[in-house]
Design an enzyme around this catalytic site. Structure first.
Site, PDB file in Angstrom:
ATOM      1  CE  LYS A  22      -6.801   0.234   9.860  1.00 35.97           C
ATOM      2  NZ  LYS A  22      -6.025   1.024   8.900  1.00 35.97           N
ATOM      3  CG  ASN A  23      -8.586   0.418   6.143  1.00 28.24           C
ATOM      4  OD1 ASN A  23      -8.085   1.106   7.040  1.00 28.24           O
ATOM      5  ND2 ASN A  23      -7.924  -0.559   5.537  1.00 28.24           N
ATOM      6  NE  ARG A  92       3.167   6.194   4.978  1.00 27.14           N
ATOM      7  CZ  ARG A  92       3.708   6.292   6.182  1.00 27.14           C
ATOM      8  NH1 ARG A  92       3.019   5.932   7.258  1.00 27.14           N
ATOM      9  NH2 ARG A  92       4.935   6.741   6.337  1.00 27.14           N
ATOM     10  CB  CYS A 116       5.066   3.308   4.434  1.00 23.92           C
ATOM     11  SG  CYS A 116       3.929   2.176   5.186  1.00 23.92           S
ATOM     12  NE  ARG A 121       0.583   3.081   1.676  1.00 22.61           N
ATOM     13  CZ  ARG A 121      -0.075   2.845   2.814  1.00 22.61           C
ATOM     14  NH1 ARG A 121       0.553   2.335   3.846  1.00 22.61           N
ATOM     15  NH2 ARG A 121      -1.362   3.090   2.912  1.00 22.61           N
ATOM     16  N   PRO A 122       3.413   6.300  -2.689  1.00 21.08           N
ATOM     17  CG  PRO A 122       3.433   5.681  -4.939  1.00 21.08           C
ATOM     18  CD  PRO A 122       3.582   5.134  -3.562  1.00 21.08           C
ATOM     19  CB  ILE A 123       0.340  11.060  -2.564  1.00 19.31           C
ATOM     20  CG1 ILE A 123       1.505  12.039  -2.573  1.00 19.31           C
ATOM     21  CG2 ILE A 123       0.233  10.400  -1.224  1.00 19.31           C
ATOM     22  CD1 ILE A 123       1.144  13.314  -1.925  1.00 19.31           C
ATOM     23  CG  ASP A 308      -5.001  -4.257   3.976  1.00 18.73           C
ATOM     24  OD1 ASP A 308      -3.821  -3.973   3.705  1.00 18.73           O
ATOM     25  OD2 ASP A 308      -5.923  -3.426   3.955  1.00 18.73           O
ATOM     26  NE  ARG A 400      -1.722   2.482  12.283  1.00 12.72           N
ATOM     27  CZ  ARG A 400      -1.408   2.218  11.029  1.00 12.72           C
ATOM     28  NH1 ARG A 400      -0.324   1.538  10.738  1.00 12.72           N
ATOM     29  NH2 ARG A 400      -2.163   2.633  10.033  1.00 12.72           N
TER      30      ARG A 400
HETATM   31  N1  EPU Z   1      -0.397   4.158  -5.344  1.00  9.82           N
HETATM   32  C1  EPU Z   1       0.323   4.946  -6.204  1.00  9.82           C
HETATM   33  N2  EPU Z   1       0.076   6.297  -6.186  1.00  9.82           N
HETATM   34  C2  EPU Z   1      -0.854   6.855  -5.371  1.00  9.82           C
HETATM   35  C3  EPU Z   1      -1.588   6.029  -4.496  1.00  9.82           C
HETATM   36  C4  EPU Z   1      -1.326   4.677  -4.497  1.00  9.82           C
HETATM   37  O1  EPU Z   1       1.144   4.481  -6.978  1.00  9.82           O
HETATM   38  O2  EPU Z   1      -1.045   8.071  -5.426  1.00  9.82           O
HETATM   39  C5  EPU Z   1      -0.137   2.711  -5.339  1.00  9.82           C
HETATM   40  C6  EPU Z   1       0.283   2.188  -3.964  1.00  9.82           C
HETATM   41  O3  EPU Z   1       1.681   2.364  -3.763  1.00  9.82           O
HETATM   42  C7  EPU Z   1      -0.128   0.744  -4.063  1.00  9.82           C
HETATM   43  C8  EPU Z   1      -1.417   0.817  -4.869  1.00  9.82           C
HETATM   44  O4  EPU Z   1      -1.378   2.063  -5.567  1.00  9.82           O
HETATM   45  O5  EPU Z   1       0.818   0.039  -4.820  1.00  9.82           O
HETATM   46  C9  EPU Z   1      -2.672   0.747  -4.055  1.00  9.82           C
HETATM   47  O6  EPU Z   1      -2.601   1.661  -2.972  1.00  9.82           O
HETATM   48  P1  EPU Z   1      -3.884   2.417  -2.437  1.00  9.82           P
HETATM   49  O7  EPU Z   1      -3.793   3.853  -2.774  1.00  9.82           O
HETATM   50  O8  EPU Z   1      -5.098   1.680  -2.869  1.00  9.82           O
HETATM   51  O9  EPU Z   1      -3.706   2.274  -0.868  1.00  9.82           O
HETATM   52  P2  EPU Z   1      -4.301   3.271   0.191  1.00  9.82           P
HETATM   53  O10 EPU Z   1      -5.578   3.793  -0.312  1.00  9.82           O
HETATM   54  O11 EPU Z   1      -3.274   4.232   0.642  1.00  9.82           O
HETATM   55  C10 EPU Z   1      -5.783   1.524   1.471  1.00  9.82           C
HETATM   56  C11 EPU Z   1      -5.833   0.919   2.849  1.00  9.82           C
HETATM   57  C12 EPU Z   1      -4.635   0.003   3.053  1.00  9.82           C
HETATM   58  C13 EPU Z   1      -4.673  -1.078   1.967  1.00  9.82           C
HETATM   59  C14 EPU Z   1      -4.702  -0.437   0.574  1.00  9.82           C
HETATM   60  C15 EPU Z   1      -4.842  -1.437  -0.545  1.00  9.82           C
HETATM   61  C16 EPU Z   1      -6.935   2.611   4.167  1.00  9.82           C
HETATM   62  C17 EPU Z   1      -6.863   3.573   5.277  1.00  9.82           C
HETATM   63  N3  EPU Z   1      -5.801   1.981   3.843  1.00  9.82           N
HETATM   64  O12 EPU Z   1      -4.574   2.277   1.420  1.00  9.82           O
HETATM   65  O13 EPU Z   1      -4.815  -0.607   4.329  1.00  9.82           O
HETATM   66  O14 EPU Z   1      -3.556  -1.918   2.090  1.00  9.82           O
HETATM   67  O15 EPU Z   1      -5.812   0.493   0.486  1.00  9.82           O
HETATM   68  O16 EPU Z   1      -6.025  -2.155  -0.418  1.00  9.82           O
HETATM   69  O17 EPU Z   1      -7.995   2.378   3.610  1.00  9.82           O
HETATM   70  C18 EPU Z   1      -4.156  -1.570   6.351  1.00  9.82           C
HETATM   71  O18 EPU Z   1      -5.332  -1.458   6.737  1.00  9.82           O
HETATM   72  O19 EPU Z   1      -3.291  -2.243   6.976  1.00  9.82           O
HETATM   73  C19 EPU Z   1      -3.742  -0.905   5.132  1.00  9.82           C
HETATM   74  C20 EPU Z   1      -2.462  -0.666   4.823  1.00  9.82           C
END
Ligand code: EPU
Length: 421
Positions: A22-23, A92, A116, A121-123, A308, A400
């Site tokens: 999925k990811n 997200r 969340c 989940r900051p961006i 995960d 999901r």
């Molecule tokens: N983070 C920030 N700022 C940002 C983005 C992320 O501080 O702008 C922090 C997050 O809060 C977290 C860390 O960085 O502490 C890592 O987050 P990341 O951005 O890597 O997560 P993501 O890309 O939003 C993907 C997977 C998640 C998985 C995470 C970590 C997808 C669709 N989602 O999320 O998968 O947990 O990477 O490996 O690829 C799941 O499948 O259940 C799931 C939540």
């Protein structure tokens, strides 16, 4: 809303086939917007998140056809540029549409994801990266509005408080493929899903190097073409069945997985006492003839132990021999499953970002509630271990990310059924 009912305990045995990741599928679907022709994506899992992404792509004008695990996506004439709150709040991963929309249309409007259940989940890393390429981004009425006169390559550092960011790396890498000049992403994520995305972009004509490392170099090109690609197997799905086999003292063969993506898990399970053997044709046999020993660990970006899998491993540690400490280094609040596992007789307490698990011999069936995708999988594992009936509600979370989980578990000998409530 559907519920799962599990009669335990079960000893899992037999074969289980793994679906596409999925990811990996979600960002690759979005990457199709970058091309000027049709892309064909094979091995796509039929999951609710994938259907949500199909809807988002249609809103922005793409033609999407999904049948039998094959997606055909043509960008088409743009009819919109908004990823609405109703989609982004449920998934997200929608945030990674920002980069492709911006570089193709010079404007994008994407809902802010908000809070969340697994924590904030900051961006900020996404916006930092795209701003460095020349995007002007502001927040209005809960939406990110991004504009540019044209993106330009730059060197961007994408590390955050908790390490690299998977989807921020995806966002910036996708935008950089069509930006002018060279982009270097420092502290890039190197999860297999990012590598798969890069491989797809390269098939589309992108110039990308270093995508198995923390430094990715992208030389912008003028245009990308459609491409055909097969999604990598879902390492989290494979690992979930491997953990379930160990928790039920079972003997299963996982088929269609990539063993190279499972190093951290195999190391932990082997140390705990499981026997894991690589078989021909991408098969992995997992056996646990006795109660395993507890193992402590911290979740980390790839190739470390994935966040995960934290919940699923905790269900296994809950019935292992000894005391384990699991520290969550990616999402320090991702512990909603703890209270539910404790309702089944587990002995888990929380100290900040760590869970202390005192292994017990048995769990007992209970009514529990799923809170997020991976927490749901942990409760299913709990239900397989537990004596008596476990009823898991809110399993739309499970749908999901796990295709046909109850069917696959039934084939492994579990007494599990889905009921409408
Ligand atoms: N983070 C920030 N700022 C940002 C983005 C992320 O501080 O702008 C922090 C997050 O809060 C977290 C860390 O960085 O502490 C890592 O987050 P990341 O951005 O890597 O997560 P993501 O890309 O939003 C993907 C997977 C998640 C998985 C995470 C970590 C997808 C669709 N989602 O999320 O998968 O947990 O990477 O490996 O690829 C799941 O499948 O259940 C799931 C939540």
């Amino acid at each position: 809303m559907d519920k799962l009912i599990i009669e335990g305990p079960t000893r899992l045995s037999g074969d289980v086939r793994i679906d596409g990741a999925k990811n990996a599928a979600l960002p690759i679907m979005v990457a199709c917007l970058l091309s000027e022709g049709k892309s064909v994506i094979k091995g796509v899992p039929q999951l609710s998140d994938v259907y949500t992404m199909c809807k988002i792509l249609r809103v922005v004008g793409a033609k999407v056809n999904f049948s039998d695990g094959t997606l055909e996506i043509s960008p088409g004439a743009y009819t919109g540029n908004t990823a609405a709150y109703s989609y982004v709040s449920t998934m997200r991963a929608s945030i990674c549409i920002l980069g492709p929309l911006l570089v193709r249309q010079l404007y994008a409007k994407v809902s802010l994801p908000g809070g969340c259940i697994i924590g904030p989940r900051p961006i900020n890393i996404h916006t930092k990266g795209l701003s460095a390429l020349g995007a002007d981004i502001k927040v209005e009425h809960g939406y990110l509005i991004a504009k540019t006169r044209g993106l330009k390559g730059n060197t961007v550092y994408l590390g955050g408080t908790f390490g690299s960011s998977v989807l921020a790396t995806a966002n910036v890498m996708m935008a950089a493929t069509l930006a002018k000049g060279k982009t270097i992403i420092e502290y890039a994520a190197c999860e297999p899903e990012i590598v798969d995305l890069a491989e797809f972009l390269i098939k589309m004509g992108a110039k990308i190097k270093g995508h198995r490392t923390h430094t990715i170099e992208i030389e912008g090109v003028k245009r990308l073409r459609g491409a055909t690609h097969k999604i990598i197997p879902d390492r989290i799905e494979a690992a979930t069945y491997m953990i379930a086999a160990c928790a039920t003292k079972g003997d299963i063969t996982v088929r269609g997985a990539n063993i190279n993506h499972l190093g951290a898990l195999i190391d932990i399970l082997t140390e705990a006492g499981a026997v894991i053997t690589k078989k021909p044709n991408s098969a992995i046999r997992v056996r646990a003839s006795r109660r395993l020993n507890t193992i402590g660990l911290a979740t980390l970006p790839y190739p470390g132990f994935p966040t995960d899998l934290q919940a699923q491993l905790m269900a296994l540690m809950a019935v292992s021999n000894g005391i384990a400490i699991i520290t969550e280094k990616i999402y320090p609040e991702r512990f909603m499953h703890v209270g539910e596992l404790n309702r089944m007789g587990a002995q888990i307490s929380l100290e900040g970002d760590s869970a202390i698990i005192r292994g017990v011999k048995n769990l007992s069936g209970a009514e529990v509630m799923a809170s997020d995708l991976r927490a749901s999988a942990a409760l299913v594992i709990g239900g397989l271990i537990a004596k008596g009936k476990t009823t898991i509600s809110r399993i739309y979370h499970l749908d999901r990310g796990y295709k046909d989980m109850e069917k696959k578990l039934s084939l492994l000998g579990a007494k599990i059924k889905r009921v409408k409530s």
